[in-house]
Enzyme design. Sequence first.
Site, PDB file in Angstrom:
ATOM      1  N   TYR A  61      54.777 105.012  46.376  1.00  0.00           N
ATOM      2  CA  TYR A  61      55.916 105.301  46.873  1.00  0.00           C
ATOM      3  C   TYR A  61      55.477 104.624  48.986  1.00  0.00           C
ATOM      4  O   TYR A  61      54.697 104.510  49.297  1.00  0.00           O
ATOM      5  CB  TYR A  61      55.893 106.494  46.732  1.00  0.00           C
ATOM      6  N   GLU A  63      58.257 105.014  51.715  1.00  0.00           N
ATOM      7  CA  GLU A  63      59.044 105.792  52.029  1.00  0.00           C
ATOM      8  C   GLU A  63      59.213 105.258  53.882  1.00  0.00           C
ATOM      9  O   GLU A  63      57.940 105.815  54.561  1.00  0.00           O
ATOM     10  CB  GLU A  63      59.565 106.965  52.222  1.00  0.00           C
ATOM     11  N   ASP A 207      78.477  87.347  54.230  1.00  0.00           N
ATOM     12  CA  ASP A 207      77.651  87.574  52.772  1.00  0.00           C
ATOM     13  C   ASP A 207      77.216  86.297  52.342  1.00  0.00           C
ATOM     14  O   ASP A 207      77.828  85.785  51.343  1.00  0.00           O
ATOM     15  CB  ASP A 207      78.322  88.334  52.105  1.00  0.00           C
ATOM     16  N   THR A 233      71.442  88.704  48.635  1.00  0.00           N
ATOM     17  CA  THR A 233      70.971  89.178  47.222  1.00  0.00           C
ATOM     18  C   THR A 233      69.982  87.920  46.956  1.00  0.00           C
ATOM     19  O   THR A 233      69.606  87.056  47.765  1.00  0.00           O
ATOM     20  CB  THR A 233      71.922  89.323  46.143  1.00  0.00           C
ATOM     21  N   LYS A 236      69.956  85.155  43.414  1.00  0.00           N
ATOM     22  CA  LYS A 236      70.586  83.876  43.453  1.00  0.00           C
ATOM     23  C   LYS A 236      70.042  81.919  43.528  1.00  0.00           C
ATOM     24  O   LYS A 236      68.651  82.120  42.994  1.00  0.00           O
ATOM     25  CB  LYS A 236      72.037  84.257  43.821  1.00  0.00           C
ATOM     26  N   ARG A 242      65.703  90.269  41.387  1.00  0.00           N
ATOM     27  CA  ARG A 242      66.579  90.573  41.793  1.00  0.00           C
ATOM     28  C   ARG A 242      66.264  92.534  42.873  1.00  0.00           C
ATOM     29  O   ARG A 242      65.928  92.780  43.389  1.00  0.00           O
ATOM     30  CB  ARG A 242      67.121  91.689  40.384  1.00  0.00           C
TER      31      ARG A 242
HETATM   32  N1  DSN Z   1      77.967  89.657  39.961  1.00  0.00           N
HETATM   33  C1  DSN Z   1      77.402  88.452  41.136  1.00  0.00           C
HETATM   34  C2  DSN Z   1      78.582  87.221  40.425  1.00  0.00           C
HETATM   35  O1  DSN Z   1      78.264  87.028  39.483  1.00  0.00           O
HETATM   36  O2  DSN Z   1      78.243  86.420  41.728  1.00  0.00           O
HETATM   37  C3  DSN Z   1      77.730  89.069  42.588  1.00  0.00           C
HETATM   38  O3  DSN Z   1      77.684  89.861  43.194  1.00  0.00           O
END
Ligand code: DSN
Length: 426
Positions: A61, A63, A207, A233, A236, A242
């Site tokens: 932990y 925080e 974003d 994120t 990707k 993730r």
């Molecule tokens: N789920 C993502 C996507 O596939 O683009 C977006 O959050």
Amino acid sequence: MTTPQQHQYTHPALAAADPELAALVGAEERLQAATLRLIPSENYVSAAVLEASGTVLQNKYSEGYPGRRYYEGQQNIDQVETLAVERAKAVFGVDHANVQPYSGSPANLAVYLAFAEPGDTVMGMALPMGGHLTHGWGVSATGKWFRGVQYGVRQDTGLIDFDEVRELALKERPKVIFCGGTALPRTIDFAAFGEIAREAGAVLVADVAHIAGLIAGGAHPSPVPHVDVISTTTHKTLRGPRGAMLMSREEHAKALDKAVFPGLQGGPHNQTTAAIAVALREASLPSFRDYAHAVVANAKALADALLARGFDLVSGGTDNHLILMDLTPKQVPGKIAAKALDRAGIVVNYNTVPYDPRKPFDPSGIRIGTPSLTSRGLATEHMDQVAEWIDRGVAAAGAGDEQALAAVRAEVADLLTAFPAPGLPV
Ligand code: DSN
């Protein structure tokens, strides 16, 4: 049927303790190895990223932030998080990075918490036009707790109409404007958004979840000079675990940090932070630049090969990793095509297209992308074959020809044996 014994060599402790679960992991490994994964938001992480995300950092932990924690025993964790932060700053060229958001939606929620009050007007791209739920769309908390106003793309070009964006922003005066989305095949003009946000007095958030790896690898322009906050994120095109990050100039650092913790979250997922650090190290290497440019080259080659086969691509093609297809001219609904392609070993997702007359759960299009196949080493010379399989798969979907789908599945698996996926047992 998978037997756990088949997979003991990869996850021996798991196979011994929970054979049922180990069998499922093994089955997923084989599925990811034998299928052409074209969902543009997915990828294959490296074995190093996988290992980092499965470490004993899981047990801690912490925080707070490095040097300012509410729990003791942070000798190593502070260094892990500092490494991730410093690498994010270097890779993206930003003053400040917060690597704690659990994923993209919590990261975006933290942005609202930092810059808006409940009921304020916020602006983003409409979900069916290619935006994201958290950009103020009605069914999301961001559309319920804020007044979301939405822009789209032009019906004739499939491109963002900046006159419309400016007019809406000046009329509605949103506190926050989001640019970026989940189904945008074209380069995002961050400078144009920056100008509009300044005129409207709004905080501009890019974003870049889908294109973060392309930005890191120099295959898409950087938003840094033009925007206030970057949200992304990490799993990707960036090819990390993730998770998510928020980045900004120094002036917004405190507000963002406070919004993530204690505003929204508790303890950071330290094993994920470690894996983000590893992914960012990988993203700083010359080989990552090659990968990012190859993702785009593959997408362009695939788009050309699909256009040559009569596919209708939103905006006429792609500048990035993503292709959005309207299957109306092929007379096959997106969902039926996506499920048939899945049976053919080609994994895509059904998706609305702009101005779609059909419903989101049964839309007209499919969305594909090239990050995963590029991570396996497929190159532009393979894209005609990929387009041919998609063409045969969609035609077989329309005709209900399961034999044709099975034939494609066998050909896909056969080619992929020559391109082992990162992180998977061979
Ligand atoms: N789920 C993502 C996507 O596939 O683009 C977006 O959050």
